[in-house]
Scaffold this active site. Structure first.
Site, PDB file in Angstrom:
ATOM      1  N   HIS A  84       0.835  -1.208   0.000  1.00 36.18           N
ATOM      2  CA  HIS A  84       0.000   0.000   0.000  1.00 36.18           C
ATOM      3  C   HIS A  84       0.866   1.253   0.000  1.00 36.18           C
ATOM      4  CE1 HIS A  84       0.549   0.845   4.357  1.00 36.18           C
ATOM      5  NE2 HIS A  84       0.387  -0.455   4.553  1.00 36.18           N
TER       6      HIS A  84
ATOM      7  N   ASP B 100      -0.181   4.336   1.089  1.00 29.00           N
ATOM      8  CA  ASP B 100      -0.540   5.344   2.076  1.00 29.00           C
ATOM      9  C   ASP B 100       0.186   5.130   3.402  1.00 29.00           C
ATOM     10  OD1 ASP B 100      -2.159   3.001   2.395  1.00 29.00           O
ATOM     11  OD2 ASP B 100      -3.485   4.108   3.726  1.00 29.00           O
TER      12      ASP B 100
ATOM     13  N   ASP C 192       6.318   1.013   7.530  1.00 28.02           N
ATOM     14  CA  ASP C 192       4.956   0.626   7.124  1.00 28.02           C
ATOM     15  C   ASP C 192       4.447   1.589   6.060  1.00 28.02           C
ATOM     16  OD1 ASP C 192       2.462  -0.531   7.027  1.00 28.02           O
ATOM     17  OD2 ASP C 192       1.777   0.292   8.935  1.00 28.02           O
TER      18      ASP C 192
ATOM     19  N   GLU D 238      -5.056   1.850   2.805  1.00 22.99           N
ATOM     20  CA  GLU D 238      -5.018   0.653   3.651  1.00 22.99           C
ATOM     21  C   GLU D 238      -5.131   0.990   5.127  1.00 22.99           C
ATOM     22  OE1 GLU D 238      -3.321  -2.524   6.152  1.00 22.99           O
ATOM     23  OE2 GLU D 238      -2.587  -0.471   5.920  1.00 22.99           O
ATOM     24  N   GLU D 239      -4.659   2.193   5.511  1.00 27.07           N
ATOM     25  CA  GLU D 239      -4.572   2.544   6.918  1.00 27.07           C
ATOM     26  C   GLU D 239      -5.870   3.107   7.497  1.00 27.07           C
ATOM     27  OE1 GLU D 239      -2.191   1.656   8.629  1.00 27.07           O
ATOM     28  OE2 GLU D 239      -0.306   1.711   7.542  1.00 27.07           O
TER      29      GLU D 239
ATOM     30  N   GLU E 187       3.990  -6.168   3.708  1.00 28.82           N
ATOM     31  CA  GLU E 187       3.797  -5.522   5.001  1.00 28.82           C
ATOM     32  C   GLU E 187       5.037  -5.729   5.878  1.00 28.82           C
ATOM     33  OE1 GLU E 187       1.657  -3.686   6.616  1.00 28.82           O
ATOM     34  OE2 GLU E 187      -0.158  -3.687   5.404  1.00 28.82           O
TER      35      GLU E 187
ATOM     36  N   HIS F 209       3.803   3.246  12.616  1.00 32.85           N
ATOM     37  CA  HIS F 209       2.949   4.308  13.144  1.00 32.85           C
ATOM     38  C   HIS F 209       3.601   5.097  14.273  1.00 32.85           C
ATOM     39  CE1 HIS F 209      -0.852   1.829  11.763  1.00 32.85           C
ATOM     40  NE2 HIS F 209       0.092   1.931  10.835  1.00 32.85           N
TER      41      HIS F 209
END
Length: 358
Positions: A74, A76, A100, A130-131, A159, A333
């Site tokens: 992903h 984003d 990530d 995705e997030e 991932e 994150h």
């Protein structure tokens, strides 16, 4: 930071390319500039066919190989936390999305550029959102609108996994428990019924909850049921008449979405409960020949995936899939999110060797 007009340089090594990707801000819902750059870079490669749907880009080889392998990632990130632009300190690259999962996306792009004669046909999928909530997920949109683009014999979701194969994923369910009372002046609280106070029993059940540990295909999955938000209150002098407790259930992939919802309702028997978001888990499927061959090629011992990932979407399409990427999931994150440059290079090397038979 990279501007929307900066072209991606796929001749860079994986770490430098990761830094370039990180310097394209692409918080969920704002991926267009990066998707444009990815599409333009891939269209310059004559051995690939490139398609786009929204901010989702799919590139494929068509060499007539017996099997097709799909690699997905992903574009984003979560919101930026004063951690852009990227910076390098020794072997570590810091910045939003390094772990990530722009390091995994960089590996995808490097493989797309360099593997012109792989031993499998290859599909590279780059998707948005995705997030955030499942309904916005770009891979889900592709599965609905263009499922043929995702056809494959085996999929690797890039991932963050610390360069370790992670099988399957947990399912996730979010629900709200709404507690009601009677509003009153706080100076005459006996005339009211405090809805916030009623959250005590809900929190007690959560504090006393004993989550399962489940062994599937030799991998141990741990469940968790937790309060993630409480909303209530009107003013400093008002007895509140409503309080909402949000709970999140992360469940092992041997439960279906319905079984997970039934379980949470059983835990909170006597309360009204509204499921607000749900996504199924995925069984590891490590007994599949394709998964065993991948494990043998990249080495190491597999472990269970803690968290929900889009391997669940591939599982629903009948495509066996694993999580495997250079980022550290424990750093995802975080404000000081970072990724090892040597891990990026090693994951690219292992995947290239697997896909060429070298």
């Amino acid at each position: 930071m990279s501007s929307p007009n900066t072209p991606l340089d796929l001749s860079l090594d994986g770490g430098a390319l990761t830094a370039q990707l990180v310097d394209f801000p692409s918080v969920s819902g704002d991926e267009q500039a990066l998707a444009d750059a990815v599409e333009n870079a891939l269209r310059a490669l004559p051995h690939l066919t490139v398609d786009r749907h929204g901010n989702n880009v799919v590139a494929r080889t068509n060499l007539g190989r017996a099997e097709r392998v799909l690699l997905a990632g992903h574009l984003d990130t979560v919101p930026i936390a004063d951690n852009l632009p990227s910076r390098v300190e020794g072997d570590l690259l810091y910045g939003c999305g390094t772990s990530d999962m722009k390091s995994g996306v960089a590996v995808q792009l490097r493989l797309a550029a360099t593997l012109t004669e792989p031993n499998h046909d290859l599909t590279f999928v780059f998707y948005d959102c995705e997030e955030v909530e499942a309904t916005r997920n770009g891979l889900g949109h592709l599965a609905k609108e263009h499922p043929d683009w995702l056809a494959a014999d085996f999929a690797v979701l890039m991932e963050p996994s610390g360069a370790v194969v992670e099988g399957g994923c947990q399912g996730t369910l979010r629900a709200e428990i709404v507690l009601t009372g009677t509003r009153a002046h706080s100076a005459r609280s006996w005339l009211g019924d405090n809805a916030i106070h009623k959250a005590v029993e809900v929190l007690r059940r959560l504090a006393e909850y004993e989550p399962r540990r489940v062994l599937i295909d030799g991998l141990e999955y741990r469940e968790g049921l937790n309060a993630t938000r409480i909303d209530g209150g009107v003013a400093g002098n008002v007895i509140p008449d409503e309080c909402t407790v949000q709970v999140n259930f992360r469940y092992a992939p041997d439960r279906s979405e319905q079984q997970a919802a039934d379980h949470v309702r059983e835990v909170f028997a006597g309360y009204g409960l509204r499921v607000t978001d749900t996504a199924p888990g995925a069984l590891p499927g490590l007994d599949r020949p394709a998964a065993r061959a991948f494990l043998d090629a990249v080495g190491g011992e597999a472990r269970a995936k803690f968290g929900w990932t889009d391997v669940a979407r591939f599982s629903a399409l009948g495509v066996p899939a694993v999580n495997y990427g250079p980022g550290d999931p424990n750093l995802a994150h975080k404000r000081d999110e970072h990724c090892s440059l040597s891990a990026i290079a090693e994951v690219e090397r292992r995947l290239a060797a697997w896909l060429t038979g070298a």
